[in-house]
Design an enzyme around this catalytic site. Structure first.
Site, short mmCIF file in Angstrom:
data_model
loop_
_atom_site.label_atom_id
_atom_site.label_comp_id
_atom_site.label_asym_id
_atom_site.label_seq_id
_atom_site.Cartn_x
_atom_site.Cartn_y
_atom_site.Cartn_z
CD GLN C 124 -1.42 -0.06 3.63
OE1 GLN C 124 -2.45 0.58 3.46
NE2 GLN C 124 -1.16 -0.68 4.76
CB SER C 127 2.56 6.77 4.96
OG SER C 127 1.67 6.22 5.90
CD GLU C 243 -5.08 -0.02 6.97
OE1 GLU C 243 -3.87 -0.20 7.04
OE2 GLU C 243 -5.58 1.08 6.65
CG ASN C 360 -5.58 2.59 18.73
OD1 ASN C 360 -5.60 2.27 17.53
ND2 ASN C 360 -5.52 1.72 19.71
#
Lengths: 377, 337, 377, 337
Positions: C124, C127, C243, C360
């Site tokens: 992927q 970022s 994801e 998170n």
């Protein structure tokens, strides 16, 4: 490094211990009830008569001019002897440091001796409906009286022991055009002044310890202003600094609570599982770490430093340590934790620690922004 | 595999929720603080009309013949409104026990809504609701299937003294000193153990319900309450507190329902599953109560505000029927640790 | 309520278990090293040949058209048998759901079978330097080529296993005037295309599992666009939903880890103090609670629901459960925890759980805002 | 009462800090990952010039005669730069032990900077720095004052095998199977216990230093790094993480210094105080390391970035010399629990 107290400090400790052991009362009702408050005032007067009420104050105000070290020692002995919470604490620990810093000599003479003697009993008028930790949202207002003095109107709430006290200090908006922390002024107000209504209400732990204070066109003289008109925010910040810092929660209280927790565990060996013993050891370690941190802080203050934003570290640490400590006691009590006893009340009271005197969320912001330098926005 | 309530269960739950939302208001709970017996009686009369006393009693013996999967959602509803009544003890623990032990007099009275039962099942001297219960079940080691005895109200009152709970609706009695013998129930060890398991599970369900209410009240409060010019609920710290609270509740809930399934199926893991449910429910309720107080701030501290009615029920009840730590120890043993 | 699997599901489980027990390889090197990656690809091809690589996919793409329940069962058996982490997971679990939802039939036929067979290996490209969890800050850009197709320029980083993969998917800014999440397009790119440089670099746990991918005027055809020009944000959100949701972390992984933790404790009775036994029980309880939560979620999905923001609950719970679980293993290992073994590597990898796939902190914002309805600002 | 370093201590600390900041750079630590022995030797030569090998050795025996209160701040500085060297073991544990046991050959070599010492004092088969240390001290129960034995490098190498630590600078050796006897040191139980206490305390000091560096690096990073258009450090969640990290460090630090004082004074509470210091230091360092990783995000995961050099030292070292839980148990026993 020198972690020994001097001979004279040891002598001070011995004197304090002797007097406290002989005089600390047992079985007072909660100071946040009408009946208990009266009992506590009696105890505070006894303290004052023996010159133990305000040990760190000058002798002319009833103190012993004790050093910060001696004050820490007195607090340790006070809690070790099982001394009850001080119903005078909002005056002695919050208002008095501000009067020392900002008061005129006349104000100091008028306020401090009567406060020390528990003749005047002070509550704080910080919170308002709709403004808790947000002191700058104050909407109670004061306007100059044409004949002199001020006219105060507004409402304060969450005033601890307000229904039993004789005086209140708090912020009022003196500049009606101002916003947030501008245009505020710090007032000291006798609660028996005409136009003031005090309504007590019940607190979670069952005591009627809160009050709402309604002010309707209340006249106070110019001497009621502490630290200058429009200076209220700066003056109040000094007080909340005290509230968060060393003064409100001396280590002695938590050391004593940790020792009591150990005794509780020893009296209930079956309940003291390895997990709880670990938590108890943690609670004791944390109380001791708090004491040691305070000693290093006092060393720095005595050398001329100022705790400043560091006091936010104290506030967060002691308030969360207290919850862990009291919660562990409930775990030891097991099903008996539901009974309305000293430990359970202390647990519920401990939950207020992270809320009052500036919530711990705000304290953590202060720590991050002022001690670590993180950006405000 | 279908891990959800079926239509009947959902309908029953909604019926009970509607009733309790309408009847068991904060005002009723406050009334029960002043007069616990009267509060409980008023609510019990309403629930009796719905047949709740006999929910867990076989149809052949006059009950509804429901299983744990049917009843646990109702107990969660009772927790949600902090129903001031020994519902778990009477309907979930005692009623099927009376049916099993052939105590016809007690069963009949109970089914008619005329008998409330208190429990001192885990060896504690404290009997929640003991001050007004018509019968008290008592056992020193029910979890291991030991005998269960029953005291009538007169004997209980003579042997006990009223003590103050932080939640006055619980009307706790303390059985200090020698306990009266009472009547020994004619039960197999498995029946005694099952009664204990129902008590633990019912208590877990109530705690989850209480946690949901505390979370809902706090969520509503922080949306409305403004500080520093914005809603308190827009601060990231408050958001994260409440996210943690939701996580605690959402991961306890399914464990409680699974334990109900294990009881209904007589699963060999039922003791472990019930213990796990209570461990998660107690921990979740304690966590949510602390977060609720913190996010409310000072208003959490006044008894004029409703929050304390629910928070105190958590603090009073979370260590009954086995604390989280005690229950985790049972799980550890079951796992061979 | 019915927590039993059907006879046919049980049969599916038995088949999967039998094949996995017989075929799961032992002692592979880490799939995030060059040598280990090759070993893993071999294993993935074996899985594919036995039609266990993509059980939930249609048979024409190499799957078994397994239900969600069967997929959960397969995952449980996969981890119970000690199956290694899937080096194909970024393709299978992240890109594939997006191709199923947004791809043209031609794209599906071109991409999915080769992905399932581990012929194409996908990484992927989310970022970028200066943009981690902030996907909308993408600055890599694509402009239309006058002769057809697109020209891509920019840099991606933190690309897991990027140095070993053959293809990459990611976002590029197709509207140069756009900001934040507007004007982005989702591309699928063969890494051997001219103008692409891949530079692997080392990861904290010692594997060279990360890569930077530099794109310099890279030409791709129009078919490289997935889901429409300018629709990249919407398409990517669908993928990040996968994801964060059910697919990335099936309960089987944590149940298996908890069982292994119990075995570790049983093999070290002296180290398994009551406190650690409590933590182990907690870890097992949490893994089981995660499984049960997932079962109720799948029940709702099978009935036509969508997990939506609920998947943020999964993400926070499994990632923090994983840290507690692996940390407890280190406590059991004591001083041996410092050795570069499976548990310590798992612990360090677990610390990444709260970071990747949306931190998170962001997940908790989502929970508060979308599930509880708290105000964004 | 004066809880702060005096001027001499401050000056010594600053001298060591300046040296280490200049010499023990991240590049040097990275070099030690590739060749631990060479990295340690290079740094040790620098520290020997400052007299550090003899810091804890009486002046009469050629050392600096410093006490724990003088040395502990230096060990914290060594932790701050993740000094890849058995400094605690060599200078704080072994040197005064050699002096006490009359091991003149070893003491002379050590004072000259020609001897590095590893320890396996707590009964583990693992010997950090054992791959290149010149002597290894070994004991099965030093905390209780049992005997301490010494192996030379040849014997150690023959008895052990190199194993991979997650922190390669620690060059761990594993002594599997039967351990060689070695030379038994001529020590009183009190001397053996004191050596153990110095090791625990020194390890605590290094962990506090590591935690300070992790916190400082993270603070700098979140001020600089932007996400969603603002510095990451402006998010309340990040602020609160770092506030928690600072609290952990600030309340561990004084406890470590107090334990040094207790050792110097021979306080009857020194064992408890040392245990408390290590319990807080291990917990703080583990907490700060986790927060540092979380606040950095993905970049924490690459070995091209320096953070991992410090975080791995924490993970490798926090359970050595007694984990936080193990040390709390010692405190509990000392408290009569």
């Amino acid at each position: 490094m020198d972690l020994e107290y001097t001979e004279s400090e040891k002598e001070f400790r011995a004197q304090a211990r002797e007097w406290l052991v002989a005089n600390v009362p047992r079985g007072l009702k909660s100071g946040d009830t009408a009946e208990g408050f009266a009992q506590h005032v009696e105890w505070e007067k006894l303290l004052y008569d023996a010159r133990w009420a305000v040990v760190s104050w000058p002798e002319r105000y009833g103190g012993r001019a004790a050093s910060l070290w001696e004050w820490l020692i007195f607090e340790e002995e006070y809690y070790r002897a099982g001394g009850p919470p001080r119903v005078t604490q909002n005056g002695i620990f919050l208002l008095a440091p501000t009067v020392f810093d900002f008061g005129t000599p006349e104000q100091q003479d008028a306020v401090l001796p009567r406060m020390a003697a528990a003749d005047d009993l002070w509550c704080q008028g910080w919170s308002e409906p709709g403004a808790g930790s947000d002191l700058a949202a104050t909407s109670s207002r004061a306007k100059p009286d044409p004949t002199g003095g001020w006219r105060l109107t507004g409402q304060k709430t969450w005033t601890t022991r307000g229904a039993f006290c004789t005086h209140m200090f708090g912020l009022f908006r003196t500049d009606p055009e101002s916003e947030r922390h501008h245009g505020l002024t710090y007032f000291m107000i006798p609660l028996d002044t005409q136009g003031i209504t005090v309504r007590g209400f019940d607190r979670l732990d069952g005591d009627e310890g809160f009050a709402e204070v309604f002010l309707e066109d209340v006249h106070v003289p110019d001497e009621a202003v502490l630290g200058g008109v429009g200076e209220g925010w700066r003056v109040a910040m000094s007080t909340t600094g005290s509230e968060r810092g060393l003064t409100l929660r001396s280590p002695g209280r938590f050391m004593s609570a940790a020792e009591n927790l150990i005794s509780l565990a020893q009296s209930r060996p079956d309940a003291a599982t390895p997990i709880l013993r670990d938590k108890i050891a943690s609670a004791w370690i944390d109380a001791e770490a708090y004491r040691l941190f305070t000693l290093s802080q006092v060393t720095s203050i005595v050398a001329g430093g100022s705790p400043g934003a560091q006091s936010s570290l104290n506030k967060v640490f002691w308030s969360e340590l207290d919850i862990r400590l009291q919660g562990t006691a409930l775990d030891l009590l097991g099903q008996e934790a539901e009974l309305d006893g000293a430990w359970t009340r202390s647990f519920m009271f401990a939950l207020a620690g992270p809320i009052y005197a500036g919530t711990n969320e705000i304290q953590r912001n202060i720590i991050a922004e002022r001690l670590l330098g993180l950006p405000r926005k | 595999m279908y891990f959800a309530l079926n239509d009947d269960q959902t309908a029953l739950r909604e019926g009970v929720r509607d009733l309790l939302t309408g009847e068991c208001t904060p005002e009723l709970v406050r009334g029960a603080w002043a007069d616990p017996a009267a509060g409980a009686a008023a609510l019990w009369a309403q629930l009796t009309e719905m047949g709740l006393p006999g929910a867990a009693v076989p149809e052949a013996q006059g009950g509804l013949g429901l299983g744990a999967c049917d009843i646990v959602p109702l107990l969660e509803e009772a927790g949600r409104v902090a129903a001031p009544i020994p519902l778990v003890e009477t309907a979930f623990v005692a009623a099927p026990l009376f049916a099993a032990a052939g105590l016809e007099t007690e069963l009949d009275l109970l089914l008619e809504g005329k008998l409330l039962v208190a429990c001192a099942l885990d060896g504690s001297p404290l009997v929640p609701y003991g001050q007004f219960a018509d019968r008290t079940l008592i056992s020193s080691d029910a979890s291991a299937g030991r005998s269960i005895r029953m005291l009538d109200a007169v004997t209980t009152a003579a042997a006990g003294s009223a003590v103050d709970s932080i939640d006055a609706t619980r009307a706790v009695l303390s059985l200090a000193g020698d306990r009266p013998e009472g009547v020994r129930l004619d039960l197999s060890p498995a029946q005694a153990t099952a009664a204990w398991q129902r008590g633990v599970l019912g208590s877990a369900a109530e705690l989850v319900g209480l946690a949901r209410t505390l979370l809902a009240q706090t969520t509503a409060y922080v949306k409305d309450r403004r500080q520093f010019g914005v809603p308190v609920g827009s601060f990231q710290a408050i958001k994260h507190h409440l996210a943690d609270a939701l996580i605690a509740v959402e991961f306890a809930g399914p464990a409680v329902m699974r334990a109900a399934w294990s009881l209904d199926q007589g699963s060999s893991n039922r003791d472990r599953d019930v213990a796990m449910a209570k461990a998660l429910a107690s921990a979740a309720a304690e966590r949510v109560a602390a977060i609720a107080v913190q996010c409310h701030g000072a208003i959490a501290y006044t008894t004029e505000y409703d929050l304390h009615l629910y928070a105190k029920r958590v603090w009073a009840g979370s260590r009954c029927w086995g604390s989280a730590e005690w229950q985790r120890r049972r799980v550890a043993v079951a796992l061979g640790l």
